[in-house]
Write a protein that holds these residues in place. Structure first.
Motif, mmCIF file in Angstrom:
data_model
loop_
_atom_site.group_PDB
_atom_site.id
_atom_site.type_symbol
_atom_site.label_atom_id
_atom_site.label_comp_id
_atom_site.label_asym_id
_atom_site.label_seq_id
_atom_site.Cartn_x
_atom_site.Cartn_y
_atom_site.Cartn_z
ATOM 1 N N VAL A 46 0.883 -1.160 0.000
ATOM 2 C CA VAL A 46 0.000 0.000 0.000
ATOM 3 C C VAL A 46 0.922 1.211 0.000
ATOM 4 C CG1 VAL A 46 -1.794 1.263 1.232
ATOM 5 C CG2 VAL A 46 -1.769 -1.255 1.277
ATOM 6 N N ALA A 47 0.904 1.960 -1.051
ATOM 7 C CA ALA A 47 1.897 3.015 -1.234
ATOM 8 C C ALA A 47 1.974 3.951 -0.034
ATOM 9 C CB ALA A 47 1.588 3.805 -2.505
ATOM 10 N N GLU A 48 0.836 4.299 0.526
ATOM 11 C CA GLU A 48 0.835 5.225 1.673
ATOM 12 C C GLU A 48 1.495 4.619 2.902
ATOM 13 O OE1 GLU A 48 -2.375 6.403 -1.136
ATOM 14 O OE2 GLU A 48 -1.779 4.531 -0.176
ATOM 15 N N GLU A 49 1.518 3.285 2.990
ATOM 16 C CA GLU A 49 2.152 2.606 4.116
ATOM 17 C C GLU A 49 3.646 2.378 3.899
ATOM 18 O OE1 GLU A 49 0.681 1.635 6.993
ATOM 19 O OE2 GLU A 49 -1.155 2.646 6.309
ATOM 20 N N LEU A 50 4.109 2.644 2.685
ATOM 21 C CA LEU A 50 5.475 2.275 2.322
ATOM 22 C C LEU A 50 6.419 3.466 2.246
ATOM 23 C CD1 LEU A 50 7.488 0.108 1.487
ATOM 24 C CD2 LEU A 50 6.558 0.198 -0.837
ATOM 25 N N VAL A 51 5.977 4.574 1.670
ATOM 26 C CA VAL A 51 6.887 5.715 1.477
ATOM 27 C C VAL A 51 6.206 7.026 1.826
ATOM 28 C CG1 VAL A 51 8.205 4.584 -0.353
ATOM 29 C CG2 VAL A 51 6.238 5.972 -0.960
ATOM 30 N N LEU A 52 7.031 7.989 2.266
ATOM 31 C CA LEU A 52 6.579 9.368 2.418
ATOM 32 C C LEU A 52 6.550 10.043 1.055
ATOM 33 C CD1 LEU A 52 8.667 10.490 5.533
ATOM 34 C CD2 LEU A 52 6.207 10.015 5.472
ATOM 35 N N PRO A 53 5.752 11.089 0.908
ATOM 36 C CA PRO A 53 5.744 11.807 -0.374
ATOM 37 C C PRO A 53 7.116 12.376 -0.745
ATOM 38 C CG PRO A 53 3.839 12.414 0.948
ATOM 39 C CD PRO A 53 4.724 11.584 1.835
ATOM 40 N N ILE A 54 7.967 12.620 0.266
ATOM 41 C CA ILE A 54 9.282 13.215 0.007
ATOM 42 C C ILE A 54 10.388 12.162 -0.067
ATOM 43 C CG2 ILE A 54 8.682 15.420 1.083
ATOM 44 C CD1 ILE A 54 10.245 14.394 3.588
ATOM 45 N N ALA A 55 10.043 10.861 -0.136
ATOM 46 C CA ALA A 55 11.049 9.794 -0.125
ATOM 47 C C ALA A 55 12.012 9.940 -1.305
ATOM 48 C CB ALA A 55 10.372 8.433 -0.166
ATOM 49 N N GLU A 56 13.305 9.670 -1.036
ATOM 50 C CA GLU A 56 14.324 9.718 -2.087
ATOM 51 C C GLU A 56 14.125 8.580 -3.077
ATOM 52 O OE1 GLU A 56 18.326 9.948 -0.739
ATOM 53 O OE2 GLU A 56 17.873 11.392 0.859
ATOM 54 N N PHE A 104 5.264 -5.655 1.596
ATOM 55 C CA PHE A 104 6.066 -4.522 2.062
ATOM 56 C C PHE A 104 5.407 -3.784 3.224
ATOM 57 C CE2 PHE A 104 7.861 -5.313 -2.074
ATOM 58 C CZ PHE A 104 9.203 -4.983 -1.933
ATOM 59 N N ASP A 105 4.338 -4.326 3.764
ATOM 60 C CA ASP A 105 3.681 -3.735 4.927
ATOM 61 C C ASP A 105 2.920 -4.839 5.653
ATOM 62 O OD1 ASP A 105 0.739 -3.683 3.869
ATOM 63 O OD2 ASP A 105 1.894 -2.697 2.287
ATOM 64 N N LEU A 106 2.546 -4.570 6.880
ATOM 65 C CA LEU A 106 1.906 -5.597 7.712
ATOM 66 C C LEU A 106 0.557 -6.017 7.147
ATOM 67 C CD1 LEU A 106 2.730 -4.223 11.291
ATOM 68 C CD2 LEU A 106 3.946 -5.971 9.978
ATOM 69 N N GLN A 107 -0.213 -5.048 6.604
ATOM 70 C CA GLN A 107 -1.516 -5.404 6.039
ATOM 71 C C GLN A 107 -1.368 -6.392 4.890
ATOM 72 O OE1 GLN A 107 -3.821 -1.910 4.919
ATOM 73 N NE2 GLN A 107 -2.747 -0.684 6.457
ATOM 74 N N SER A 108 -0.429 -6.114 4.037
ATOM 75 C CA SER A 108 -0.224 -6.993 2.876
ATOM 76 C C SER A 108 0.270 -8.369 3.317
ATOM 77 C CB SER A 108 0.778 -6.367 1.908
ATOM 78 O OG SER A 108 0.276 -5.157 1.381
ATOM 79 N N LEU A 109 1.139 -8.401 4.331
ATOM 80 C CA LEU A 109 1.622 -9.686 4.841
ATOM 81 C C LEU A 109 0.466 -10.510 5.388
ATOM 82 C CD1 LEU A 109 4.033 -11.528 5.531
ATOM 83 C CD2 LEU A 109 4.192 -10.331 7.723
ATOM 84 N N ASP A 110 -0.406 -9.877 6.148
ATOM 85 C CA ASP A 110 -1.567 -10.592 6.689
ATOM 86 C C ASP A 110 -2.441 -11.137 5.567
ATOM 87 O OD1 ASP A 110 -0.868 -10.197 9.340
ATOM 88 O OD2 ASP A 110 -2.095 -8.393 9.575
ATOM 89 N N TYR A 111 -2.677 -10.325 4.552
ATOM 90 C CA TYR A 111 -3.542 -10.770 3.467
ATOM 91 C C TYR A 111 -2.937 -11.957 2.725
ATOM 92 C CZ TYR A 111 -6.431 -10.769 -0.703
ATOM 93 O OH TYR A 111 -7.268 -11.160 -1.713
ATOM 94 N N LEU A 112 -1.661 -11.867 2.410
ATOM 95 C CA LEU A 112 -1.010 -12.942 1.666
ATOM 96 C C LEU A 112 -1.000 -14.250 2.451
ATOM 97 C CD1 LEU A 112 2.005 -10.955 0.196
ATOM 98 C CD2 LEU A 112 0.092 -11.908 -1.103
ATOM 99 N N CYS A 113 -0.720 -14.169 3.751
ATOM 100 C CA CYS A 113 -0.605 -15.390 4.556
ATOM 101 C C CYS A 113 -1.959 -15.904 5.026
ATOM 102 C CB CYS A 113 0.310 -15.132 5.753
ATOM 103 S SG CYS A 113 2.041 -14.836 5.325
ATOM 104 N N ASP A 114 -2.813 -15.001 5.477
ATOM 105 C CA ASP A 114 -4.049 -15.420 6.135
ATOM 106 C C ASP A 114 -5.212 -15.604 5.174
ATOM 107 O OD1 ASP A 114 -2.469 -15.058 8.371
ATOM 108 O OD2 ASP A 114 -3.372 -13.144 8.931
#
Length: 345
Positions: A46-56, A104-114
């Motif tokens: 989820v892009a908002e969970e992964l990077v800030l808008p100012i990320a390098e 790349f985030d906890l929500q996605s990990l839960d979805y993939l595994c559970d």
């Protein structure tokens, strides 16, 4: 052990090379099936969970982004929603290939595994120091494949200890260089041996070099798992395409890996370990004791009247020292194989 014992596990990394297009993702699965990969892997975030808008951004990410597009904007464009991930997982099942995705985030990990039920977790190099994420992986009771790009040994020590303390029982460590594409001189394949010897765990290689050579080399060096990016078109616009294999190259890479596996053998050199077809060549290429001159009965065998020549169907050369000085048991022609009965007792 989740890794096969009779072959290298090959993960065809589709990643974000679908460019946000589910039809392209389906075509990538078809290409992985045609190449005979074991898994086809995507990326879940989820892009908002992964990077800030100012990320390098790295230069290769900048080159694969639209003008004015931030890192978050790029990732948002490349996201696979949950319905799409479910569709891809179901399609993989229908095609007989295993579905995998790096969370790349906890929500996605839960979805993939559970929800989807992935049978292994792939941890990206970027999350090796994300201890909260690693602890969550440990609660899922599935094996973990851990990439180690950018990491030094103390960081890898900590990551493995965190996973194991959290309950992860099976881990494969992938040596990795986090640059796309990686030039050969920075790849350091021997690091796989460092990882194997230090941790006593199976190791593999996540390859970001160009071409198909280095994955096969890694297998020859003991890699149990290979991960490699591929795409439908290496010339397409996007951050990962240019460091990815074409479908034809993916197939070629896996064929090379299987050839290397076949060539590795068991390492044994006992009589039973030598192939019959090779043993048959002893008759052709080895030598025997032969007469170089006519020898009369009672005449002693000497260096002057005996020699060592092909074929290898007569008395063994190692027996020459035992024969020298002994008398001939009969008259013997020149240029014939010496037989045991030719030597007087």
């Amino acid at each position: 052990m989740f890794l096969p014992l009779d072959k290298t596990l090959v993960i065809a990394e589709a990643g974000i090379n679908h460019d946000g297009d589910l039809d392209a993702a389906i075509q990538l699965i078809d290409a992985a099936v045609a190449a005979d990969a074991d898994y086809v892997k995507f990326q879940s975030f989820v892009a908002e969970e992964l990077v800030l808008p100012i990320a390098e951004r790295s230069t290769y990410i900048v080159e694969g982004s639209h003008e004015g597009e931030s890192f978050r904007d790029l990732l948002k464009r490349l996201e696979l929603d949950r319905a799409g991930q479910r569709q891809l997982s179901d399609y993989c099942k229908s095609k007989g290939i295993k579905f995998l995705s790096t969370a790349f985030d906890l929500q996605s990990l839960d979805y993939l595994c559970d929800e989807i039920g992935c049978d292994v977790i792939k941890v990206a190099s970027a999350d090796l120091t994300n201890l909260r994420f690693l602890r969550h992986c440990g609660t899922k009771n599935v094996p973990v494949i851990l990439s180690t790009g950018m990491a030094d040994l103390p960081e890898i020590d900590e990551a493995l200890q965190t996973l194991q303390d959290a309950g992860t029982k099976e881990i494969c460590i992938l040596h990795c260089v986090s640059w796309y594409p990686s030039p050969p001189e920075i790849i350091n394949l021997r690091a796989m041996h460092t990882l194997r010897d230090r941790y006593g765990l199976p190791v593999g290689y996540s390859d970001h070099s160009l071409g198909t050579t280095l994955p096969a080399a890694a297998v020859a060096m003991g890699a149990r798992c290979i991960e490699k990016h591929f795409t439908l078109d290496p010339t397409a616009f996007g951050p990962d395409h240019k460091a990815s294999l074409s479908p034809a190259e993916l197939k070629e890479m896996i064929e090379r890996i299987r050839e290397v596996e076949a060539a590795l053998g068991t390492g044994g050199l006992a009589p039973d370990d030598i192939a019959d077809i090779e043993l048959s060549q002893r008759r052709v290429h080895r030598r025997s004791i032969v007469t170089t001159k006519s020898i009369n009965k009672g005449e002693p065998f000497t260096e002057e009247n005996l020699g060592i020549k092909r074929p290898g169907t007569g008395m063994l050369p190692r027996e020459l020292d035992l024969i020298l000085g002994k008398p001939a048991a009969r008259d013997i022609q020149a240029e014939v194989l010496l037989e045991p009965e030719d030597v007087a007792k």
